[in-house]
Design a protein around this motif. Structure first.
Motif, short mmCIF file in Angstrom:
data_model
loop_
_atom_site.label_atom_id
_atom_site.label_comp_id
_atom_site.label_asym_id
_atom_site.label_seq_id
_atom_site.Cartn_x
_atom_site.Cartn_y
_atom_site.Cartn_z
N SER A 157 0.82 -1.18 -0.18
CA SER A 157 -0.14 0.05 0.10
C SER A 157 0.91 1.29 -0.02
CB SER A 157 -0.98 0.10 1.22
OG SER A 157 -1.51 -1.11 1.22
N HIS A 172 -2.98 0.42 -4.11
CA HIS A 172 -2.43 -0.84 -3.38
C HIS A 172 -2.08 -1.62 -4.57
CE1 HIS A 172 -4.22 1.13 0.13
NE2 HIS A 172 -5.41 1.31 -0.62
N ARG A 221 -5.30 -1.69 -7.48
CA ARG A 221 -6.51 -1.29 -6.72
C ARG A 221 -6.40 0.00 -5.83
NH1 ARG A 221 -7.38 -2.76 -1.01
NH2 ARG A 221 -5.24 -3.49 -0.96
N SER A 222 -7.37 0.47 -5.57
CA SER A 222 -7.29 1.99 -4.90
C SER A 222 -8.61 2.04 -3.77
CB SER A 222 -7.58 3.22 -6.00
OG SER A 222 -8.81 3.03 -6.50
N THR A 223 -8.32 2.61 -2.96
CA THR A 223 -9.41 2.97 -1.97
C THR A 223 -9.50 4.47 -1.76
OG1 THR A 223 -7.79 2.79 -0.15
CG2 THR A 223 -8.93 0.95 -0.45
N GLU A 255 -16.37 4.49 2.48
CA GLU A 255 -15.15 3.92 2.27
C GLU A 255 -15.37 3.04 0.80
OE1 GLU A 255 -12.79 2.66 5.20
OE2 GLU A 255 -13.14 4.64 6.37
N GLN A 256 -14.77 3.30 -0.40
CA GLN A 256 -14.87 2.48 -1.55
C GLN A 256 -13.41 1.87 -2.07
OE1 GLN A 256 -17.85 1.82 -3.03
NE2 GLN A 256 -18.94 2.78 -1.76
N GLU A 257 -13.60 0.90 -2.62
CA GLU A 257 -12.46 0.39 -3.15
C GLU A 257 -12.75 0.25 -4.71
OE1 GLU A 257 -10.20 -3.43 -2.01
OE2 GLU A 257 -11.73 -3.98 -2.92
#
Length: 97
Positions: free
Chosen positions: A11, A42, A58-60, A69-71
């Motif tokens: 991350s 990440h 992957r992003s958050t 909170e999303q991914e």
């Protein structure tokens, strides 16, 4: 291509590494106004295939409207043109939304 500073498979909220090894903030890659905050990337994997590079990750982030909170999963495709890496395609999906 070295991943030392990109945090490949780890991350990071500090920067994204482009295929030409430039560090840029994740928010620089998104147009304004941005409907989110706290963007982090990440599990970044970069594959160089001659003059094409594929970046998977992957992003958050936190949605400003409701604080959720999303991914998202993403793939960016770069092509080397005249010695410069140019993003020619970007794709993202937010699972579960």
């Amino acid at each position: 291509m070295s991943h030392k500073s990109s945090g490949a498979n780890r991350s990071t909220s500090a920067a994204v590494i482009t295929p030409d090894c430039r560090k840029i903030a994740p928010t620089e890659m998104t147009s304004k106004p941005r409907p989110f905050k706290d963007l982090s990337v990440h599990d970044v994997k970069i594959r160089i295939l001659s003059d094409v590079a594929l970046i998977h990750g992957r992003s958050t982030y936190t949605v400003l409207a409701d604080g959720a909170e999303q991914e998202a999963l993403y793939t960016d495709t770069y092509q080397k043109r005249g010695g410069t890496w140019v993003c020619v395609s970007a794709w993202a999906i937010a699972p579960g939304t």
